[in-house]
Design a protein around this motif. Sequence first.
Motif, PDB file in Angstrom:
ATOM      1  N   ASP A  37       0.843  -1.212   0.000  1.00  0.00           N
ATOM      2  CA  ASP A  37       0.000   0.000   0.000  1.00  0.00           C
ATOM      3  C   ASP A  37       0.872   1.253   0.000  1.00  0.00           C
ATOM      4  O   ASP A  37       0.626   2.204  -0.757  1.00  0.00           O
ATOM      5  CB  ASP A  37      -0.910   0.014   1.233  1.00  0.00           C
ATOM      6  CG  ASP A  37      -2.047  -0.992   1.138  1.00  0.00           C
ATOM      7  OD1 ASP A  37      -2.334  -1.460   0.017  1.00  0.00           O
ATOM      8  OD2 ASP A  37      -2.644  -1.304   2.190  1.00  0.00           O
ATOM      9  N   LEU A  38       1.884   1.250   0.864  1.00  0.00           N
ATOM     10  CA  LEU A  38       2.742   2.418   1.010  1.00  0.00           C
ATOM     11  C   LEU A  38       3.565   2.653  -0.263  1.00  0.00           C
ATOM     12  O   LEU A  38       3.679   3.793  -0.744  1.00  0.00           O
ATOM     13  CB  LEU A  38       3.670   2.235   2.211  1.00  0.00           C
ATOM     14  CG  LEU A  38       4.584   3.402   2.558  1.00  0.00           C
ATOM     15  CD1 LEU A  38       3.775   4.648   2.886  1.00  0.00           C
ATOM     16  CD2 LEU A  38       5.491   3.033   3.734  1.00  0.00           C
ATOM     17  N   ILE A  39       4.125   1.591  -0.811  1.00  0.00           N
ATOM     18  CA  ILE A  39       4.925   1.718  -2.034  1.00  0.00           C
ATOM     19  C   ILE A  39       4.061   2.247  -3.172  1.00  0.00           C
ATOM     20  O   ILE A  39       4.469   3.146  -3.921  1.00  0.00           O
ATOM     21  CB  ILE A  39       5.549   0.362  -2.401  1.00  0.00           C
ATOM     22  CG1 ILE A  39       6.620  -0.020  -1.375  1.00  0.00           C
ATOM     23  CG2 ILE A  39       6.156   0.402  -3.805  1.00  0.00           C
ATOM     24  CD1 ILE A  39       7.084  -1.462  -1.462  1.00  0.00           C
ATOM     25  N   GLU A  40       2.870   1.694  -3.301  1.00  0.00           N
ATOM     26  CA  GLU A  40       1.965   2.147  -4.358  1.00  0.00           C
ATOM     27  C   GLU A  40       1.645   3.629  -4.217  1.00  0.00           C
ATOM     28  O   GLU A  40       1.741   4.408  -5.181  1.00  0.00           O
ATOM     29  CB  GLU A  40       0.680   1.324  -4.308  1.00  0.00           C
ATOM     30  CG  GLU A  40      -0.356   1.729  -5.341  1.00  0.00           C
ATOM     31  CD  GLU A  40      -1.675   0.984  -5.162  1.00  0.00           C
ATOM     32  OE1 GLU A  40      -2.624   1.288  -5.917  1.00  0.00           O
ATOM     33  OE2 GLU A  40      -1.772   0.117  -4.262  1.00  0.00           O
ATOM     34  N   ASP A  41       1.272   4.037  -3.011  1.00  0.00           N
ATOM     35  CA  ASP A  41       0.912   5.441  -2.780  1.00  0.00           C
ATOM     36  C   ASP A  41       2.097   6.369  -3.081  1.00  0.00           C
ATOM     37  O   ASP A  41       1.920   7.424  -3.720  1.00  0.00           O
ATOM     38  CB  ASP A  41       0.463   5.634  -1.329  1.00  0.00           C
ATOM     39  CG  ASP A  41      -0.887   4.993  -1.057  1.00  0.00           C
ATOM     40  OD1 ASP A  41      -1.607   4.662  -2.019  1.00  0.00           O
ATOM     41  OD2 ASP A  41      -1.214   4.806   0.135  1.00  0.00           O
ATOM     42  N   LYS A  42       3.284   5.999  -2.615  1.00  0.00           N
ATOM     43  CA  LYS A  42       4.442   6.878  -2.783  1.00  0.00           C
ATOM     44  C   LYS A  42       4.876   6.967  -4.246  1.00  0.00           C
ATOM     45  O   LYS A  42       5.344   8.013  -4.694  1.00  0.00           O
ATOM     46  CB  LYS A  42       5.601   6.405  -1.904  1.00  0.00           C
ATOM     47  CG  LYS A  42       5.383   6.679  -0.423  1.00  0.00           C
ATOM     48  CD  LYS A  42       5.140   8.166  -0.185  1.00  0.00           C
ATOM     49  CE  LYS A  42       4.794   8.482   1.237  1.00  0.00           C
ATOM     50  NZ  LYS A  42       4.485   9.938   1.426  1.00  0.00           N
ATOM     51  N   LEU A  43       4.737   5.900  -4.978  1.00  0.00           N
ATOM     52  CA  LEU A  43       5.079   5.952  -6.398  1.00  0.00           C
ATOM     53  C   LEU A  43       4.182   6.946  -7.130  1.00  0.00           C
ATOM     54  O   LEU A  43       4.656   7.758  -7.943  1.00  0.00           O
ATOM     55  CB  LEU A  43       4.962   4.561  -7.020  1.00  0.00           C
ATOM     56  CG  LEU A  43       6.114   3.599  -6.727  1.00  0.00           C
ATOM     57  CD1 LEU A  43       5.749   2.182  -7.153  1.00  0.00           C
ATOM     58  CD2 LEU A  43       7.387   4.048  -7.438  1.00  0.00           C
ATOM     59  N   TYR A  44       2.900   6.908  -6.846  1.00  0.00           N
ATOM     60  CA  TYR A  44       1.984   7.870  -7.470  1.00  0.00           C
ATOM     61  C   TYR A  44       2.285   9.293  -6.985  1.00  0.00           C
ATOM     62  O   TYR A  44       2.259  10.252  -7.772  1.00  0.00           O
ATOM     63  CB  TYR A  44       0.532   7.501  -7.164  1.00  0.00           C
ATOM     64  CG  TYR A  44      -0.005   6.364  -8.007  1.00  0.00           C
ATOM     65  CD1 TYR A  44      -0.122   6.493  -9.397  1.00  0.00           C
ATOM     66  CD2 TYR A  44      -0.395   5.166  -7.430  1.00  0.00           C
ATOM     67  CE1 TYR A  44      -0.609   5.454 -10.176  1.00  0.00           C
ATOM     68  CE2 TYR A  44      -0.884   4.119  -8.201  1.00  0.00           C
ATOM     69  CZ  TYR A  44      -0.992   4.266  -9.573  1.00  0.00           C
ATOM     70  OH  TYR A  44      -1.472   3.233 -10.347  1.00  0.00           O
ATOM     71  N   ASP A  45       2.572   9.424  -5.681  1.00  0.00           N
ATOM     72  CA  ASP A  45       2.887  10.750  -5.142  1.00  0.00           C
ATOM     73  C   ASP A  45       4.126  11.337  -5.810  1.00  0.00           C
ATOM     74  O   ASP A  45       4.137  12.512  -6.212  1.00  0.00           O
ATOM     75  CB  ASP A  45       3.108  10.669  -3.626  1.00  0.00           C
ATOM     76  CG  ASP A  45       1.818  10.461  -2.851  1.00  0.00           C
ATOM     77  OD1 ASP A  45       0.737  10.634  -3.459  1.00  0.00           O
ATOM     78  OD2 ASP A  45       1.892  10.112  -1.660  1.00  0.00           O
TER      79      ASP A  45
END
Length: 309
Positions: free
Chosen positions: A94-102
């Motif tokens: 979840d965190l990796i996905e969110d940060k990649l988009y951010d």
Amino acid sequence: MRSWIRKQATSVYERLLKREIDGGPTHIAVIQDGNRRYARKEGQETSAGHREGAETTEALLEWCDELGIEELTLYAFSTENFDRPADQRAVLFDLIEDKLYDFADSDRVHEAGVRIRAIGETHRLPERVREAIDYAEAQTRGYDQFHLNIALAYGGRAELLGAVKDLAADVDRGDLDPATIDVETVENRLYEGPTRDVDLIIRTGGDERTSNFLPWHANGNEAAAYFCAPYWPEFRKIDFLRAIRTYEHREDSWRQTRARRALTLVRAVSDRELHHAKSVLRRFRDSLPSRELEEVDVSIDTEHDPGGD
């Protein structure tokens, strides 16, 4: 009052460390260790440690920009992390996905010309994470001012093993002559991502090991390693500057060693080898203390060289 004094002292120390830095590394790799231990220490859920660690990662990008560092590789998820319980993996994904988009949508990333790449066995990641990787890479593909490599499903042995298997298959098919295999041939079979060798590996959390991270790009380049006690969420700019200073001191020592070896060569080698030894001396002579420079100058001008270059 104490916190204000501490903050001022920290600021002064940061400025002092920055003045001591002159020409740092171009490529830094970071093992961001200690997120879960930090959370347990603070009495929080482990997910909170990873979230706070992500904030440190964002700060690290700013520090790299300030110092003119050109490439950063982050160890975000190793192949061994697949052995963690499903709920822990889900939090990380979840965190990796969110940060990649951010990162991909961040004005700061686009203004700084940051190119984002994922390295590793990304096909093993959940589809939603792979989609986030594709998005981040597509959004930043045209940039080359700063390279941000995110190691996901990464293992150094797996990377080298995959390269060896590819080479062996080509040799078996007759498409590759073993005698022609060189460094460039191997590098072309490694994960796409790093554009240069690693100069410095930083690991937080107290463990003094590099955990199978970038063995070709780091060990092959004799990269410096800096291990420190703070958990990743606690890692401060001061710790980062200390790591850079340690790297520079190591480089100074390495240059002095090369110069002294060259001086020994000048005394011992034959005329045929002398030109190379002298070229090394000229390159590194500024690294020697002044008391040795006179001896170096005499050696260059007189020993084994009656006719000059």
